[in-house]
Structures are given as structure tokens and as C-alpha cells.
Scaffold this motif. Structure first.
Motif, mmCIF file in Angstrom:
data_model
loop_
_atom_site.group_PDB
_atom_site.id
_atom_site.type_symbol
_atom_site.label_atom_id
_atom_site.label_comp_id
_atom_site.label_asym_id
_atom_site.label_seq_id
_atom_site.Cartn_x
_atom_site.Cartn_y
_atom_site.Cartn_z
ATOM 1 N N LYS A 31 0.872 -1.173 0.000
ATOM 2 C CA LYS A 31 0.000 0.000 0.000
ATOM 3 C C LYS A 31 0.909 1.222 0.000
ATOM 4 O O LYS A 31 1.817 1.325 0.834
ATOM 5 N N CYS A 75 -2.841 -8.634 7.554
ATOM 6 C CA CYS A 75 -3.885 -7.608 7.575
ATOM 7 C C CYS A 75 -4.069 -6.995 8.964
ATOM 8 O O CYS A 75 -4.287 -5.783 9.096
ATOM 9 N N LEU A 116 -2.001 -3.870 10.681
ATOM 10 C CA LEU A 116 -2.324 -2.454 10.465
ATOM 11 C C LEU A 116 -3.107 -1.861 11.623
ATOM 12 O O LEU A 116 -3.081 -0.642 11.828
ATOM 13 N N VAL A 130 -2.094 3.979 8.449
ATOM 14 C CA VAL A 130 -0.770 3.572 7.958
ATOM 15 C C VAL A 130 -0.756 3.847 6.455
ATOM 16 O O VAL A 130 -1.234 3.035 5.660
ATOM 17 N N TYR A 186 2.685 0.745 3.331
ATOM 18 C CA TYR A 186 2.820 -0.579 3.953
ATOM 19 C C TYR A 186 3.404 -1.535 2.939
ATOM 20 O O TYR A 186 2.936 -1.639 1.796
ATOM 21 N N SER A 219 4.297 -5.594 3.008
ATOM 22 C CA SER A 219 4.209 -6.831 3.776
ATOM 23 C C SER A 219 4.490 -8.010 2.866
ATOM 24 O O SER A 219 3.850 -8.175 1.819
ATOM 25 N N MET A 259 3.057 -4.776 15.560
ATOM 26 C CA MET A 259 2.736 -3.340 15.500
ATOM 27 C C MET A 259 2.799 -2.675 16.875
ATOM 28 O O MET A 259 3.392 -1.587 17.031
ATOM 29 N N HIS A 291 -7.925 -0.339 3.306
ATOM 30 C CA HIS A 291 -6.483 -0.486 3.500
ATOM 31 C C HIS A 291 -5.760 -0.932 2.233
ATOM 32 O O HIS A 291 -4.529 -1.130 2.262
#
Length: 807
Positions: free
Chosen positions: A171, A338, A341, A346, A349, A351, A378, A411
Motif C-alpha cells: 500500500k 492484515c 495495520l 498507515v 505498507y 508486507s 505493531m 487499506h
């Protein structure tokens, strides 16, 4: 919130039967002529299966069959891939699923090799000991990181490596965020394995009736309808020939959603061949190997922060241990990916995860299903960032919360249900404020400001840390989200009986969630009857034919809304029939105390039972467009999952000399949307917290380099007891979900998800002066491991700069 049964604190109606021994479990099932099965399991984690000698076992008195893979013929085949992976771009995925009995090779300790069927369990166990298995040991792959080394022994030799899957989701632009950051925090985090440790182990009874061509199976499953469908297909039967019953179940927690276990496949087949009922009940030792386990993961994570604590981005690269097989696809690592977050904004991202096959038992979801790992990473990164920036732990979270007007929030990555990860609703700051108030939290850090007046700080009265034997107190507060209530669907049928009672049937099974009460409340609220007048049936495929199962905190969300929809449909029928009977408009009618009547005219009313009889006449025609009786069947399937959230806070006391920890106070403020029954929600949270405390500090599977488990009993595998789990102070925040008519979200896993992160933060707070620089980056802990970490931190402080051996 309704003023009727919906939302009321009604005690669970099922508890009387459970507490007085009147509830029926699988092991209570007795059938005439029933046989008993025992399994011969691999004692090695990785080996060639050179041969099996069953002659001595077959010759024993009372033994009817000893079966190996060769005896199964065409019935021997790998199990289904239960959950295909989400369609992530560039995904690599290799499915390798479990087999009924090992053939050619064993891949984990406890893998079944043969099954013995005898007149009783004693003879079956004795005969199993006489089966001689010739195993040629192979090097075992136990460490998840080492499993992906180029020279690692192969768990599945038809693959070029032990890589089961590789996925990347992104993201924004993390590299750009990294370059713009004022502070970068990078750490490795380890979250190791545990077991579900349900009170009732798995069990199956299968009974084939040759005359009727009907198979009945009692199973400790969380998904009776999919089990029925699968068994029918495997055995060449129609679905109407198979009845699966999931009676009361002593805890599910996820492993009992797994399908199909070898025992589930074999016992019905054996019953059909021997034409007698067969029972198998797992013992506790077997449970440590034969039932699926929690997940092990290793994370390399980094957070990019501004100087004010705002998150610019997160990068997380991790390895997930799936064990010897992967029938549950990528549900667990995608949940981790998932859930990391959290409730935060955020913007960037990256991952990436790799999934590794190892010579350890299969990993499938267990309460939290990978969400704990994402939350741990996190929340720990935020704690470390707050420490570096001189911010209070609660304040750095507050600054990064998504605001209430950010919903629905996309997201921009895929969730495990194949839908985009979109949070439906939430309001996180009030939950944080309430948790701080209830725990008596004192803000810390240069930006925290003065303590809030009227709040007692747990730090007050702390003993002088310079005195040996002092008990140190620490406080922690963490936030989390939980994806709940995923599809595809569930259904329910509501019927008013001639007696005036109401029957409710749904396809989901129950393992202690309080379904018999909460579902009854939903129906009673619509029909104006007492909750005790609603008879609930769950988990019987003869009673209800279609559905999915109880998992992923979806019972109240998906099945609950189906129950509600069916009750609404019956209510409409009641009003229509009563309107015709009394010749008044439907809006002039009311339902109360099991009757429907004209509002303001109590003499003009009729009992629901009598109205049901009138709606099912023995003479005359049924009007076109209507149906006889007062009955309706409805289904509900959400477009995507509902996002629950919450804040946990804790006060701990630590003895630094022994590393023994006592939890002094524990607070949970949870948002599961509209609350059906606060009492049941609080019970679910209490159980989840107990589970989370065990995962954090007590429960650890100790495995050696050969894949041998060293603590496969409750003498050595520690579970928290009532002495270690404090009373949980609970408060509720309600942001109704827009994705379902009731506005509900799930709660079944929320108690367990953030406990490890909270535990680590509170311990670091307690020990911040005694062991400066202590960082807890691994779970589970234990008094021994915590003691080692404390001593390491103190040694680093005591060691002069530049001294030999300084890391």
C-alpha cells in the motif's frame, strides 16, 4: 438498543445442563455393538516408511481389523484444500494436504500409520502396541527459518524446496516513507507455537445402517454441514444419506474446524465395511500431535515515524510455519498481514511473507488465527518508537488512530475472505480513554503532561527498586482490531409450534459461545415471547441442511442475522394472519407474552400457538401467495467482514529475582457493535484473556532438533488456572456495523488477540529501572526466559563501553 430480550443480561440457558452433567458429548454416545478404534502413530518426525507388520495385532483376541494405507485402496487420497488462497497478485502457493494413513514416508510425530479396531478400547490399544513399524530416520526440519535454506531436507520431495507459499501485499510507497522518516525502528520478533488445549479432545462415532442405507456420525466438529457434504462425496453417498451431529462440544478454538482429519475420514469408512458402529476418542497425549496447533512466525519489521510519533509506514517480512501440510491455505498468515495495520492510519505498507513446510504438526487457526502476531509486531514497534521519542505509550496510539469520519476505510490489500480489507466502522479514542480511566493509568514520557486528576496511578507506592526481593509494578495499554463475521452465509428456520413455544434451528455448531441464549433472545425479541420459550437446535444436519460453521468470530454476526431475518419473516406472517382475523390494520397489532392482539383491547388477542393451528387448517384451501403455518427460513451472507476493535490494559507485579509475574488488574474495553447479551460478551472476553495469558507466559511447546516434543502433557505444558487469571473488568463501546441489520460484530477471539503485546509492555514498564533497555520481542515467555532476558539487559548496562563481547 431494544428494551426487550435483545441487549439484556440474560444468564445462559444451556448452563444448567452443562453444570449438572445432563449435556451430551460425543463420548457419551453409546450404540449397540459398538467397536473402538486406536491409532498407531509415527514416533519420528521424518522417516521413510519401509514396512508395517500387523500380523501379531490381527491375531489378538477381540481385534476385528488392523488397517494400513494399502488396505484403503482407492479410498486413500489426500484431503481437500479447505481454504484456497486469496487471489493476491504474484502469489506462489503449493498445496500439500494430509492423508488418511501414511504411505511411503512420515512427516511429523503423531502422523497416523495404522488403525486398529477391536471390541473395546483396551484391546485396541493393546493390539496397536503389537504393530511393528519399520522407519528409516531422515533429518528433520524443525526450525522455520532453517526450513527455507537451500540445503534443507525436503518435507515434500516432489517440491524443489520447503516453500509452501510466497505473497507480497503493498500500500503506498514504503521506501519513500522510509526516506522521509525522522525515526526508523527495526527489530526481529518471534512468536512460537502452542496448542488449543480444549477441555474436550476430539472424538468421532460413526454408525452405518446397512438396511436403511443411512450413515450417522457424531463429531466434535465446528462445521457439521461441510463435514456431511464431504463425507457424502468421499463415500459415494447422497447428502441425504449422511447425518452429522455436533452435540455439546467442550471447546473448539479453531482446530475443530479443520477438515478432514484422518480419523474423520476413516471411521465412517470402517463402519460401512464392518457394518458396526465405531468410536474413537482422542487422548490427551495424542492431542499434542494429532490435533492441529498454533502458528510459529519470525518477523523482520520496521516502522517509519515522524518526530511527533505519526506513522509514515511499516515494513514487515515474515516466515510462517505451516507444519507438514497446509490444508487451511493461507488464512493464518494473511490474517497476520492484515491485522498488523491495527486501528491506525498507515499510509504506506510493505508486507511480505513466506510459508514453510516443516516436520511438525499441521498449523491451522486457533483463537486469533494469526491476528495475535500482527498485533504483537505493531504494538511492540509503537512501544519502541514511543520510548525513542519520549512519548507516552497511550499517546502515540492516540495520535495514530483512524478518526471516526474515516470509515469505511480501505487499506488497499486483500483479506483472507478474498474481499478488500475495508474497516466498516469504528471509534477508537473513547475506548482508549475508558481503558485508561478503569486501569488508573499514569501517562509517561516528556509529552505526556501531568497525570489526570482523580486517577490513581499504579506506580504510586512502588517499592524502592534497590532492595532485593522488591515486587515491581508495571502498567500497559494496547489497541487492536479483529476482522470478524466473514461469509459466505448461514441460515436459520423459525417456527411457532401449536404449543405456543417457538422452535429455532440453525446449521452452526456450538462450543460454548452461548448460542442457545443469544439466538433465542433475537427471536424472542421479534415474536414477543419469553426467551425460555424458544427451543434452539444447532449442529444437526438432519434439522438444518445448509451452512458453513462456527469460526472466525462469525456466529452472532452471520448466524445471528439469519435468526433475526427468519424471526422477522415469522413476525410478518403473525401480523398478517392476525390482521385478517381481527379485521384491523397490522400497525394496530402488538405482540407480547406469547400473544398477538389489538393494541389497547386486551380482550381481542390470540395465543401464537392457536394462531399457528389456524394457519395450518385440515380443511379448506390455502390462499394463493400464502404458506401454511407460522414458519420461515432465512439466510444471511455479509458482503465482507465486520471489524471489531478494543483496548486492553493491565497492571502487573514482577519479582525481579525470580521473574515470577502476577497480574494485579486487567481491563478490556471492547467494541463488537450492537451487543446482543453483555453477559455472554463478557464471558467470551474472559475466556479469551485467559487463553491469551496462557499464550503469553505459560504455554510453550518445547521441541528438540529431531522434532520430538518434550512436554506433551499437562504436567509439563503449563496452562493458566484460576489462580493466574484475574477477574476481568469489562466495558463496552458500540459502533454498529453497517454491514448487517443487527449492527453486530464478532467477539470470540478479541480477548486473546492483544494479550502478548500488552504483557510485554507492562513487564518492560515494571522493569524499566531494574533492567534498563529490556526489550521483549518473543512470545511465549516463561519465568525462566524472562529471567534470562532481565539478566541480559542488566549485564549490558553493567558492561563498560567497548568491553570485549559487547554486542
Amino acid at each position: 438498543m431494544s428494551s426487550g430480550p435483545f441487549g439484556a443480561r440474560i444468564p445462559r440457558s444451556e448452563d444448567a445442563a452443562l453444570l449438572t452433567g445432563r449435556a451430551s458429548f460425543v463420548d457419551d454416545v453409546q450404540r449397540p455393538g459398538m467397536l473402538h478404534a486406536a491409532f498407531v502413530r509415527s514416533e519420528l518426525a521424518h522417516a521413510r516408511l519401509r514396512g508395517i507388520d500387523v500380523s501379531a495385532a490381527r491375531a489378538m483376541s477381540g481385534v476385528l481389523a488392523v488397517l494400513t494405507a494399502e488396505d484403503l485402496g482407492d479410498y486413500w487420497q489426500p484431503g481437500p484444500l479447505l481454504v484456497p488462497p486469496a487471489p493476491i497478485a504474484g502469489l506462489t502457493f503449493h498445496a500439500r494436504t494430509q492423508v488418511p494413513l501414511a504411505r511411503g514416508k512420515v512427516r511429523h510425530v503423531g502422523e497416523p500409520i495404522a488403525v486398529v479396531v477391536a471390541e473395546n478400547r483396551y484391546r485396541a490399544e493393546d493390539a496397536a502396541e503389537q504393530v511393528v513399524v519399520d522407519l528409516d530416520p531422515l533429518d528433520a526440519v524443525v526450525d522455520v527459518a532453517a526450513a527455507l535454506a537451500p540445503d534443507a531436507p525436503l518435507v515434500h520431495e516432489d517440491l524443489r524446496s520447503n516453500l509452501a507459499a510466497h505473497a507480497v501485499q503493498t500500500k503506498g510507497d514504503y521506501e519513500a516513507a522510509r526516506h522521509a522518516a525522522d525515526l526508523l525502528i527495526s527489530r526481529e520478533f518471534l512468536y512460537d507455537r502452542g496448542v488449543a488445549a480444549a477441555m474436550e479432545n476430539r472424538g468421532i462415532v460413526a454408525d452405518w445402517d446397512e438396511r436403511s442405507g443411512h450413515l450417522e456420525v457424531w463429531d466434535t466438529t465446528q462445521a457439521p454441514i461441510p463435514i456431511r457434504n464431504g463425507l457424502a462425496a468421499l463415500l459415494g453417498l447422497s447428502e441425504s444419506q449422511v447425518r452429522v451431529i455436533a452435540p455439546f462440544i467442550g471447546g473448539g478454538f479453531g482446530p475443530k474446524i479443520m477438515m478432514f482429519y484422518p480419523e474423520e475420514v476413516l471411521l465412517p469408512w470402517i463402519s460401512m465395511r464392518l457394518r458396526r458402529p465405531v468410536k474413537w476418542i482422542e487422548d490427551r497425549y495424542e492431542n499434542f500431535f494429532a490435533t492441529t496447533q498454533e502458528r510459529g512466525q519470525v518477523h523482520e519489521a520496521e516502522i517509519a515515524l515522524r518526530s511527533d510519533g505519526r506513522i509514515l509506514g511499516v515494513r514487515d517480512v515474515f516466515i510462517h510455519d505451516t507444519g507438514a501440510y497446509n490444508p487451511y491455505g493461507l488464512t493464518v498468515p494473511i490474517n497476520t498481514q492484515c491485522t498488523l495495520l491495527g486501528p491506525y492510519g498507515v499510509p504506506n505498507y510493505y508486507s511480505e511473507f513466506r510459508v514453510a513446510f516443516t516436520n511438525r504438526p499441521i498449523v491451522t487457526p486457533i483463537r486469533g488465527a494469526g491476528r495475535q502476531h500482527g498485533v504483537f509486531v505493531m504494538e511492540r514497534l509503537l512501544d519502541l518508537g514511543a520510548r525513542e521519542l519520549g512519548l507516552d505509550a497511550a499517546e502515540i496510539r492516540r495520535r495514530n488512530f483512524l478518526p471516526p469520519d474515516a470509515f469505511p476505510h480501505d487499506h488497499e490489500i486483500l483479506y483472507q475472505d478474498f474481499a478488500p480489507l475495508v474497516y466498516d466502522s469504528g471509534d477508537y479514542e473513547p475506548a482508549l480513554d475508558r481503558a485508561i480511566e478503569l486501569i488508573g493509568y499514569e501517562p509517561r514520557g516528556s509529552s505526556a503532561g501531568p497525570p489526570t486528576p482523580g486517577r490513581q496511578s499504579p506506580a504510586e507506592g512502588r517499592p524502592d527498586r534497590s532492595f532485593p526481593g522488591s515486587r515491581l509494578r508495571g502498567v500497559g495499554v494496547v489497541s487492536y482490531i479483529e476482522g470478524t463475521g466473514i461469509g459466505p452465509y448461514e441460515g436459520a428456520r423459525v417456527r411457532v409450534e401449536a404449543s405456543g413455544t417457538v422452535g429455532l434451528v440453525t446449521g452452526v455448531g456450538t462450543q460454548g459461545q452461548g448460542h442457545f441464549t443469544s439466538f433465542a433472545q433475537l427471536v424472542a425479541d421479534q415474536l414477543g415471547v419469553e426467551v425460555g420459550d424458544v427451543r434452539v437446535v444447532t449442529g444437526d444436519t438432519r434439522e438444518f441442511h445448509w451452512g458453513t460453521g462456527t469460526f472466525a468470530s462469525r456466529g452472532a454476526v452471520v448466524a445471528g442475522n439469519a435468526c433475526h431475518a427468519a424471526a422477522v419473516a415469522v413476525r410478518e406472517k403473525i401480523l398478517q394472519r392476525a390482521s385478517e382475523l381481527f379485521e384491523v390494520a397490522e400497525e394496530d397489532l402488538e405482540l407480547a407474552k406469547g400473544r398477538v392482539g389489538v393494541r389497547g383491547a386486551p380482550e381481542r388477542s390470540i395465543g401464537l400457538g392457536e394462531l399457528a393451528l389456524r394457519s395450518n387448517p385440515l380443511r379448506g384451501a390455502v390462499k394463493p401467495g400464502t404458506e401454511p403455518g407460522l414458519e420461515a427460513t432465512s439466510y444471511f451472507g455479509p458482503a465482507r467482514g465486520a471489524t471489531a476493535s478494543g483496548v486492553h490494559a493491565m497492571v502487573v507485579q514482577v519479582d525481579p529475582e525470580t521473574a515470577m509475574v502476577e497480574i494485579e488488574r486487567y481491563v478490556v474495553v471492547h467494541d463488537c457493535g450492537t451487543v446482543i447479551n453483555p453477559l455472554i460478551v463478557e464471558g467470551q472476553i474472559q475466556g479469551g484473556v485467559a487463553h491469551g495469558i496462557g499464550n503469553a507466559f505459560f504455554e510453550e511447546l518445547s521441541c528438540d532438533a529431531d522434532g520430538q516434543l518434550r512436554n506433551a502433557s499437562f504436567m509439563d505444558y503449563l496452562l493458566p488456572t484460576a489462580m493466574e487469571v484475574p477477574p476481568i473488568i469489562t466495558a463496552h463501546i458500540e459502533t454498529p456495523s453497517p454491514l448487517n441489520p443487527l449492527g453486530t460484530k464478532g467477539v470470540g477471539e478479541a480477548g486473546a488477540i492483544p494479550v502478548a503485546a500488552l504483557f510485554a509492555q507492562a513487564l518492560e514498564d515494571a522493569l524499566r529501572e531494574y533492567a534498563p533497555g529490556l526489550e521483549i520481542r518473543e512470545i511465549p515467555l516463561s519465568p525462566l526466559r524472562l529471567f534470562e532476558l532481565i539478566e541480559d539487559a542488566r549485564a549490558r548496562v553493567a558492561r563498560p563501553p567497548g568491553a570485549e563481547g559487547t554486542p
